[in-house]
Design an enzyme around this catalytic site. Structure first.
Site: not given
Ligand code: HMG
Length: 384
Positions: A79, A111, A233
């Site tokens: 990103e 993400c 994450h």
């Protein structure tokens, strides 16, 4: 046929800022960052390091072992794109002299995109079991100076090969996923820092986790007790801990540490690596787990703001330790240079020239590759 991750390599910048330095400069107690956020250091890329050089450096270890010979696709998740048209993977394709018979594309969904890339890679391998796909996730997490997000910055890349009969991790077919159009975190094209509704983002992260887990559990018939470890994450390590506490209600501190502690070690000192973060957690787990994990199942939660969440799982393969880059990862992290607060702010303000002129950037410590300068709006990369 088993399909999954054959080898995985992690790279982060050679420079970091200690969060006690940031705390002092911002007039905040160090405990807020070290304990409340769960972060100690953040990786800071110097002006001649970017997502391309970090990606190429992560993948270079695979290249050195011949693991990229005959790779038929390079899926680049990020990103922090460096061009609106050209995929960052094209630069990496050139730097690593990958085969010309190769598909190259860039993927974006905050993400989450590396997990989308993993899924696509598995699809390609399922269609042609002898083929191999290179997935790279590389990002620089950057927020406004002095903002609540500042302490959760970081940078890093992972590169992994996806193949049939993988040596590291066979991915299970079941998955649970969740999407909702929300504005918890975003970066308009005209900004180089992300904008975030911080508290809200942590709530959506959990909401998506619950929904994804529910579908996964329904599809697989598995329970939380079926997993040896979990990887989340990791925007900051406390977030992963809180997420697991929500899923495994009433879990003791010891059990929490046993289930996810090893996966948080690298992120605590590298910071948020956005698309790479979940897989930095996997590297950290496999590099640190003293317990034998072969044949054991790992649960994964991938989250990308905006938002998409996915819960999936994989089984660690026999002899997985032979396919790791533990020593290289640990040497890299141990050999980094600490920045002063002034150096950190100077690097932060060091923008990329946009006037089409010729610029040669000062040389910092990088991996095997560097972003050497700009010429007529073209990025120039080179070997260090
Ligand atoms: P904040 O609002 O400044 O922090 O920033 P806070 O006041 O909530 O404090 C944080 C914690 O530290 C609190 O604990 C405090 O009590 C504690 P909690 O209540 O959370 O358990 N604390 C202390 N602890 C020990 N000693 C002390 C002390 N002082 C306070 N002295 C915030 C927090 C998350 C909002 C901020 O860091 C932020 O905006 N971060 C960026 C957004 C983010 O990372 N969100 C995570 C979910 S979204 C996601 O993961 C996606 C993402 O990676 C992007 C993508 O997908 O591309 C971000």
């Amino acid at each position: 046929m088993k399909t999954g991750i054959d080898q995985i390599s992690f790279y982060t910048s050679q420079y970091f800022l200690d969060l006690k330095t940031l705390a002092e400069a911002r007039g905040v107690e160090t405990g807020k960052f070290y304990v409340g956020i769960g972060q100690e250091k953040m990786g800071i890329p110097p002006p001649d390091e970017d997502i391309v050089t970090m990606a190429a450096s992560a993948a270079f270890r695979l290249k050195e072992q011949g693991a990229l010979d005959g790779v038929e696709a390079l899926l680049f998740a990020t990103e922090s794109g460096v061009d609106q048209s050209k995929a960052a993977g094209m630069f990496v394709h050139g730097l690593l002299s990958l085969p010309q018979r190769c598909r190259v594309v860039e993927l974006k969904q905050a993400c989450y995109s590396a997990t989308a890339a993993l899924r696509m890679a598995m699809g390609l391998v399922a269609m042609k079991p002898k083929s191999k796909v290179l997935v790279i996730a590389s990002d620089v997490a950057r927020y406004e100076l002095g903002s609540p997000g500042e302490s959760t910055q970081g940078c890093g890349a992972v590169a992994f090969t996806v193949s049939a009969d993988p040596r590291l991790l066979a991915i299970d077919p079941e998955a649970g996923f969740y999407a909702e159009d929300v504005m918890d975190f975003w970066r308009p094209n005209y900004l180089s820092e992300a904008l975030v509704d911080g508290k809200y983002s942590t709530l959506v992260y959990i909401k998506a986790l619950k929904a994804a887990w529910e579908q996964y559990a329904e599809e697989s018939g598995r329970f939380l007790g079926d997993f040896a470890r979990f990887c989340y994450h990791i925007p900051f390590t406390r977030m992963a801990e809180k997420a697991h506490q929500k899923l495994a209600k009433g879990i003791s501190d010891d059990e929490l540490c046993q289930k996810i502690g090893e996966s948080l070690i690298y992120s605590r000192i590298a910071g948020n690596c956005y698309s790479a973060s979940l897989y930095v957690g996997l590297c950290s787990l496999l590099d640190h787990a003293a317990e034998e994990l072969s044949g054991r199942r790992i649960g994964f939660y991938s989250y990308g703001s905006g938002c998409v969440g996915e819960f999936f799982s994989g089984v660690v393969q026999t002899d997985y330790r032979m396919a790791l880059f533990t020593q290289a990862h640990q040497n890299l992290l141990a050999g980094r240079t600490e920045l002063t607060f002034q150096q950190y702010e100077d690097i932060y303000h060091c923008g990329i020239p946009t006037d089409g002129g010729t610029y040669i950037f000062p040389q910092y410590r990088t991996g095997p590759f560097r972003f050497a300068g700009m010429q007529r709006h073209k990025r120039i990369y080179g070997r260090r």
